[in-house]
Write a protein that holds these residues in place. Structure first.
Motif, PDB file in Angstrom:
ATOM      1  N   MET A   1      15.333 -16.860 -22.515  1.00  0.00           N
ATOM      2  CA  MET A   1      15.056 -15.911 -21.455  1.00  0.00           C
ATOM      3  C   MET A   1      13.760 -15.174 -21.787  1.00  0.00           C
ATOM      4  N   ALA A   2      12.859 -15.109 -20.856  1.00  0.00           N
ATOM      5  CA  ALA A   2      11.590 -14.417 -21.050  1.00  0.00           C
ATOM      6  C   ALA A   2      11.838 -12.922 -21.209  1.00  0.00           C
ATOM      7  N   ARG A   3      10.983 -12.272 -21.992  1.00  0.00           N
ATOM      8  CA  ARG A   3      11.145 -10.839 -22.258  1.00  0.00           C
ATOM      9  C   ARG A   3      11.161 -10.031 -20.974  1.00  0.00           C
ATOM     10  N   MET A   4      10.281 -10.334 -20.036  1.00  0.00           N
ATOM     11  CA  MET A   4      10.233  -9.573 -18.790  1.00  0.00           C
ATOM     12  C   MET A   4      11.532  -9.740 -18.012  1.00  0.00           C
ATOM     13  N   ASP A   5      12.097 -10.920 -18.035  1.00  0.00           N
ATOM     14  CA  ASP A   5      13.370 -11.135 -17.348  1.00  0.00           C
ATOM     15  C   ASP A   5      14.452 -10.242 -17.939  1.00  0.00           C
ATOM     16  N   LEU A   6      14.490 -10.147 -19.260  1.00  0.00           N
ATOM     17  CA  LEU A   6      15.479  -9.307 -19.927  1.00  0.00           C
ATOM     18  C   LEU A   6      15.252  -7.835 -19.592  1.00  0.00           C
ATOM     19  N   GLU A   7      14.001  -7.399 -19.623  1.00  0.00           N
ATOM     20  CA  GLU A   7      13.696  -6.009 -19.282  1.00  0.00           C
ATOM     21  C   GLU A   7      14.097  -5.696 -17.845  1.00  0.00           C
ATOM     22  N   ASP A   8      13.837  -6.616 -16.919  1.00  0.00           N
ATOM     23  CA  ASP A   8      14.244  -6.422 -15.525  1.00  0.00           C
ATOM     24  C   ASP A   8      15.758  -6.308 -15.407  1.00  0.00           C
ATOM     25  N   LYS A   9      16.477  -7.118 -16.155  1.00  0.00           N
ATOM     26  CA  LYS A   9      17.946  -7.073 -16.117  1.00  0.00           C
ATOM     27  C   LYS A   9      18.462  -5.755 -16.678  1.00  0.00           C
ATOM     28  N   ILE A  10      17.838  -5.290 -17.730  1.00  0.00           N
ATOM     29  CA  ILE A  10      18.253  -4.006 -18.313  1.00  0.00           C
ATOM     30  C   ILE A  10      17.976  -2.876 -17.328  1.00  0.00           C
ATOM     31  N   ARG A  11      16.804  -2.871 -16.728  1.00  0.00           N
ATOM     32  CA  ARG A  11      16.495  -1.848 -15.714  1.00  0.00           C
ATOM     33  C   ARG A  11      17.489  -1.899 -14.566  1.00  0.00           C
ATOM     34  N   GLY A  12      17.795  -3.105 -14.111  1.00  0.00           N
ATOM     35  CA  GLY A  12      18.756  -3.264 -13.020  1.00  0.00           C
ATOM     36  C   GLY A  12      20.134  -2.750 -13.394  1.00  0.00           C
ATOM     37  N   ALA A  13      20.554  -3.031 -14.616  1.00  0.00           N
ATOM     38  CA  ALA A  13      21.859  -2.543 -15.078  1.00  0.00           C
ATOM     39  C   ALA A  13      21.878  -1.025 -15.158  1.00  0.00           C
ATOM     40  N   MET A  14      20.798  -0.435 -15.658  1.00  0.00           N
ATOM     41  CA  MET A  14      20.722   1.028 -15.739  1.00  0.00           C
ATOM     42  C   MET A  14      20.714   1.654 -14.353  1.00  0.00           C
ATOM     43  N   LEU A  15      19.947   1.083 -13.441  1.00  0.00           N
ATOM     44  CA  LEU A  15      19.886   1.608 -12.080  1.00  0.00           C
ATOM     45  C   LEU A  15      21.235   1.458 -11.374  1.00  0.00           C
ATOM     46  N   GLY A  16      21.854   0.296 -11.509  1.00  0.00           N
ATOM     47  CA  GLY A  16      23.164   0.080 -10.900  1.00  0.00           C
ATOM     48  C   GLY A  16      24.210   1.028 -11.453  1.00  0.00           C
ATOM     49  N   GLY A  17      24.167   1.258 -12.756  1.00  0.00           N
ATOM     50  CA  GLY A  17      25.093   2.207 -13.370  1.00  0.00           C
ATOM     51  C   GLY A  17      24.881   3.625 -12.870  1.00  0.00           C
ATOM     52  N   ALA A  18      23.611   4.025 -12.740  1.00  0.00           N
ATOM     53  CA  ALA A  18      23.300   5.376 -12.255  1.00  0.00           C
ATOM     54  C   ALA A  18      23.750   5.555 -10.805  1.00  0.00           C
ATOM     55  N   LEU A  19      23.503   4.537  -9.984  1.00  0.00           N
ATOM     56  CA  LEU A  19      23.945   4.625  -8.580  1.00  0.00           C
ATOM     57  C   LEU A  19      25.462   4.669  -8.475  1.00  0.00           C
ATOM     58  N   GLY A  20      26.134   3.820  -9.237  1.00  0.00           N
ATOM     59  CA  GLY A  20      27.592   3.828  -9.230  1.00  0.00           C
ATOM     60  C   GLY A  20      28.150   5.151  -9.708  1.00  0.00           C
ATOM     61  N   ASP A  21      27.521   5.733 -10.707  1.00  0.00           N
ATOM     62  CA  ASP A  21      27.932   7.020 -11.243  1.00  0.00           C
ATOM     63  C   ASP A  21      27.784   8.114 -10.177  1.00  0.00           C
ATOM     64  N   ALA A  22      26.619   8.164  -9.538  1.00  0.00           N
ATOM     65  CA  ALA A  22      26.365   9.205  -8.533  1.00  0.00           C
ATOM     66  C   ALA A  22      27.276   9.049  -7.314  1.00  0.00           C
ATOM     67  N   ILE A  23      27.445   7.828  -6.858  1.00  0.00           N
ATOM     68  CA  ILE A  23      28.325   7.597  -5.704  1.00  0.00           C
ATOM     69  C   ILE A  23      29.784   7.836  -6.096  1.00  0.00           C
ATOM     70  N   GLY A  24      30.158   7.408  -7.286  1.00  0.00           N
ATOM     71  CA  GLY A  24      31.518   7.632  -7.756  1.00  0.00           C
ATOM     72  C   GLY A  24      31.858   9.105  -7.851  1.00  0.00           C
ATOM     73  N   GLU A  25      30.897   9.911  -8.267  1.00  0.00           N
ATOM     74  CA  GLU A  25      31.129  11.361  -8.339  1.00  0.00           C
ATOM     75  C   GLU A  25      31.414  11.927  -6.952  1.00  0.00           C
ATOM     76  N   LEU A  26      30.722  11.412  -5.946  1.00  0.00           N
ATOM     77  CA  LEU A  26      30.994  11.844  -4.563  1.00  0.00           C
ATOM     78  C   LEU A  26      32.377  11.415  -4.096  1.00  0.00           C
ATOM     79  N   ALA A  27      32.857  10.297  -4.601  1.00  0.00           N
ATOM     80  CA  ALA A  27      34.120   9.724  -4.135  1.00  0.00           C
ATOM     81  C   ALA A  27      35.331  10.577  -4.498  1.00  0.00           C
ATOM     82  N   PHE A  28      35.209  11.390  -5.553  1.00  0.00           N
ATOM     83  CA  PHE A  28      36.342  12.241  -5.929  1.00  0.00           C
ATOM     84  C   PHE A  28      36.678  13.179  -4.781  1.00  0.00           C
ATOM     85  N   GLY A  29      37.888  13.157  -4.355  1.00  0.00           N
ATOM     86  CA  GLY A  29      38.336  14.051  -3.300  1.00  0.00           C
ATOM     87  C   GLY A  29      38.162  13.514  -1.895  1.00  0.00           C
ATOM     88  N   LEU A  30      37.507  12.376  -1.754  1.00  0.00           N
ATOM     89  CA  LEU A  30      37.365  11.789  -0.425  1.00  0.00           C
ATOM     90  C   LEU A  30      38.485  10.779  -0.211  1.00  0.00           C
TER      91      LEU A  30
END
Length: 104
Positions: A1-30
């Protein structure tokens, strides 16, 4: 796997985790998906919690040091908490904060 591909995957995982975290926090009580979708649509921005702040801290230490150093990571968590305590560090006990402060 090329280094840039790995970096893109890591960024994507971090972004997906942050979005899931923020949306999940809103979900409490709904009641259902429609209510959550409406709540997300009304927000001009989403706010991540301490979970993502700590994940960012781990990533920063990994990048800066090429691995996890417990003392450096503890300092990073402590500094992040002091800078943004409103992120919801509910489980971050006074005892843990004192231990991290002692590392400084």
């Amino acid at each position: 796997m090329a280094r840039m591909d790995l970096e893109d995957k890591i960024r994507g995982a971090m972004l997906g985790g942050a979005l899931g975290d923020a949306i999940g926090e809103l979900a409490f009580g709904l009641g259902d998906r429609a209510a959550l979708t409406a709540a997300v649509d009304r927000r001009p921005s989403l706010v991540y919690t301490d979970d993502t702040a700590m994940a960012i801290g781990v990533a920063e230490v990994l990048v800066a040091h090429g691995g996890l150093d417990p003392e450096t990571l503890g300092r990073r968590f402590h500094d992040n908490y002091r800078r943004e305590p409103w992120r919801g560090y509910r489980h971050f006990t006074l005892e843990e904060r004192c231990r991290l402060r002692a590392l400084r």
